[in-house]
Enzyme design. Sequence first.
Site, short mmCIF file in Angstrom:
data_model
loop_
_atom_site.label_atom_id
_atom_site.label_comp_id
_atom_site.label_asym_id
_atom_site.label_seq_id
_atom_site.Cartn_x
_atom_site.Cartn_y
_atom_site.Cartn_z
N SER A 68 34.05 41.68 33.99
CA SER A 68 33.62 43.05 34.78
C SER A 68 31.71 42.06 33.33
O SER A 68 32.15 42.11 32.17
CB SER A 68 33.29 44.55 34.53
OG SER A 68 34.36 43.83 35.16
N1 SAH Z 1 39.34 44.15 33.41
C1 SAH Z 1 39.37 42.90 33.24
C2 SAH Z 1 38.58 42.92 34.81
C3 SAH Z 1 39.48 42.20 36.52
S1 SAH Z 1 38.36 41.57 38.05
C4 SAH Z 1 38.57 41.75 32.44
O1 SAH Z 1 38.47 42.32 31.86
O2 SAH Z 1 38.83 40.91 32.81
C5 SAH Z 1 39.59 42.84 38.40
C6 SAH Z 1 41.34 42.34 38.56
O3 SAH Z 1 42.05 43.12 39.16
C7 SAH Z 1 41.38 40.95 39.20
O4 SAH Z 1 42.27 40.39 38.22
C8 SAH Z 1 42.55 41.54 40.47
O5 SAH Z 1 43.33 40.46 40.60
C9 SAH Z 1 43.07 42.40 40.41
N2 SAH Z 1 43.51 43.58 41.06
C10 SAH Z 1 43.06 43.57 42.27
N3 SAH Z 1 44.00 44.14 43.26
C11 SAH Z 1 45.06 44.59 42.34
C12 SAH Z 1 45.75 45.61 42.29
N4 SAH Z 1 46.51 45.94 43.86
N5 SAH Z 1 46.78 45.24 41.68
C13 SAH Z 1 47.09 45.02 40.56
N6 SAH Z 1 45.91 44.55 40.19
C14 SAH Z 1 45.21 44.33 41.30
#
Ligand code: SAH
Length: 218
Positions: A68
């Site tokens: 993000s």
């Molecule tokens: N906070 C993270 C943002 C990653 S993007 C960072 O700093 O890098 C959001 C993440 O949510 C992705 O890695 C995606 O795979 C995960 N995601 C999406 N749906 C999900 C679910 N149902 N359970 C767990 N993770 C999930």
Amino acid sequence: MNEKLDSYLHKGRRRQLINYLREKVGVRDAGVLEAMNTVPRHLFIESVFDEWAYEDRAFPILSDQTISHPSTVAEQTSLLELSPKEKVLEIGTGCGYQTAILVAMGADVYTIERIKNLYEFSITLLKQLNYQPKKSIYGDGFLGDNSESPFDKIIVTCGASEIPKILFDQLKIGGIIVIPMGKGKEQKLYRFRKLDAKQYTKEEFGTYAFVPMLGNIT
Ligand code: SAH
């Protein structure tokens, strides 16, 4: 951390980012700014992006996911109104940057990721950098973590199309959940505060574009 991994140039750029977050974005939470001034964001992304790591930009990480924008991390984390030692559930570990910010702020973090290679990547990196959460879970965040609930705070870093009810059930009374929600490519960021088992207050914040929250693990 050694100078090679986190150079004076990185530290200087990080300080500029903090000034930008404070002056231009309006981030007020001193704990959030301090944590973001400490955690080396450039180590969470591919080295080709090193030069831009401290600009307010999102970057691709593994498996078509994204880290993000720093302003989004700052905004979401501020909305949590975090105190040290609080028990925080994070849905969407991704590369682990947001996790590290929560750990740096002294929270006990439980984090869930549905994509195996990101789950593994984040475990290795967070251990190496000494920002280890209490627990990293490879699983579906829609299910939360019943065995560790209730949580003081829950942060969802992917866009949900509707309210994941189980997560609300796993929140303490008085607890906060910060979650982006929306049906299309864009979501609104919401903060819910749990008043009792059935009632919540709901506040709406800005519009964002998060990767979608998906069921099933891969
Ligand atoms: N906070 C993270 C943002 C990653 S993007 C960072 O700093 O890098 C959001 C993440 O949510 C992705 O890695 C995606 O795979 C995960 N995601 C999406 N749906 C999900 C679910 N149902 N359970 C767990 N993770 C999930």
